[in-house]
Design a protein around this motif. Sequence first.
Motif, short mmCIF file in Angstrom:
data_model
loop_
_atom_site.label_atom_id
_atom_site.label_comp_id
_atom_site.label_asym_id
_atom_site.label_seq_id
_atom_site.Cartn_x
_atom_site.Cartn_y
_atom_site.Cartn_z
N ILE A 87 0.81 -1.11 0.24
CA ILE A 87 -0.10 -0.07 -0.03
C ILE A 87 0.83 1.20 0.06
O ILE A 87 1.98 1.23 0.79
N GLY A 88 0.43 2.34 -0.81
CA GLY A 88 1.07 3.37 -0.79
C GLY A 88 0.52 4.59 -0.17
O GLY A 88 -0.98 4.50 -0.07
N ILE A 89 1.10 5.48 0.45
CA ILE A 89 0.27 6.56 1.14
C ILE A 89 0.42 7.83 0.43
O ILE A 89 1.74 8.08 0.01
N ARG A 135 3.52 4.35 10.25
CA ARG A 135 3.88 3.59 11.31
C ARG A 135 2.88 3.07 12.05
O ARG A 135 2.81 1.54 12.33
N ILE A 136 1.79 3.69 12.02
CA ILE A 136 0.50 3.35 12.89
C ILE A 136 -0.05 2.08 12.10
O ILE A 136 -0.36 0.98 12.78
N LYS A 140 4.36 -0.20 4.60
CA LYS A 140 5.57 -0.29 4.16
C LYS A 140 5.85 0.32 2.67
O LYS A 140 7.02 0.20 2.13
N GLY A 141 4.97 0.66 1.99
CA GLY A 141 5.14 1.16 0.49
C GLY A 141 5.53 2.69 0.34
O GLY A 141 5.83 2.98 1.39
N VAL A 142 5.43 3.17 -0.65
CA VAL A 142 5.63 4.63 -1.02
C VAL A 142 5.07 5.34 -0.01
O VAL A 142 3.89 5.29 0.14
N ILE A 169 2.74 -0.54 -6.76
CA ILE A 169 1.73 -0.84 -5.30
C ILE A 169 0.75 -1.39 -5.81
O ILE A 169 0.11 -1.49 -6.94
N ASP A 170 -0.13 -2.12 -4.68
CA ASP A 170 -1.30 -2.76 -5.22
C ASP A 170 -2.58 -2.02 -4.49
O ASP A 170 -3.57 -2.10 -5.37
#
Length: 340
Positions: A87-89, A135-136, A140-142, A169-170
């Motif tokens: 997963i990317g944020i 972190r929460i 661990k993606g972008v 990313i997925d």
Amino acid sequence: MIQTKKEKNNSASAMSVIAVSYLGPSLMPNLDAAWDEAQLPVNADELVQKMMGQPMRRAGRFIKVVCCGALACLKSLPPEDVKGKKIGIFLATGLGNVDEILPFITQVFKHEGGFPSPNQFANSVSNAAAFFLARICEIKGVVLTISQEELSFESALWLSQSYLLSGQIDMALVGGCDVFTPSVDDYRARMNLSADNSRNLPVGEGSSWLLLGGDSEKKLGKILAVKFSDELTALQNYSANEKIENDCKEILTMVAANDGFSLKEIKRCLLPGFRLPKIDEKLWYERGWKIDDYLPHCGIHPTAAAFGIARAMLAGKSSLYVHYNCHASGKQALVAGIVK
């Protein structure tokens, strides 16, 4: 979507919307709760306790609101739906963490170069909120923060689409967050709001999020297109603006062609951004469009588009939604989504 010389888009593939949440000035997730400009900002600690079960240490209000808004989105899904996914944020913000940045700058530059506290420094870093969120949620993606003033959320959507299409990313967790920083006059000045370039509404704040990608059958809808125009067009005469109408017709034509509908069969709803001051609902109704005026529920803030789009997706009313926004310079952005 047709691409002109002065436009850029990344609409080669629609993005499934798996989960959404919207959080406005009342800090009550997914509710159109009453709020008062004069009472801003509401303390976020109660919301943090509700969403996380414990206080957040060493985090300013902006970080708390970012994390609570995103968690409201993620918690609407069973954990197994995102387990093992990359997963990317993509955090969009027009003003960023002003509450923490201002004390930091004041301490360093106005008091003979005094030393800020470690917490002040950590909270002032531009990507701090996205880092806390990663972190929460153990993502661990972008992890990116995107700031393009009032077009920040649209820019984050556009960028996340690129990452999804390339397979890096997925899923993409895309949100827009801006928080009120006193006073009202200062907040308006930071957003360059005037009677000539924005609607006459109270200022607000929000943290609204979409989880995109995946092949889940539980999807709420799709983001069909994200489009920008560098053509600097004045939009004061909103109801008669030919550019808006042409862009909306283009989206309608695309949906009709892809899904085998006639244009008359498609229910359609326009979400107007806060830079579009004149809304003639009767005229748009005659053209087959409804108007969803979401801004009275969240107030003016740079990433209000995230609130409007997430709220429309969560309403669950089958329709094509087109959000039209404009920068003070005249640059325009369009996001089209469909709920089925």
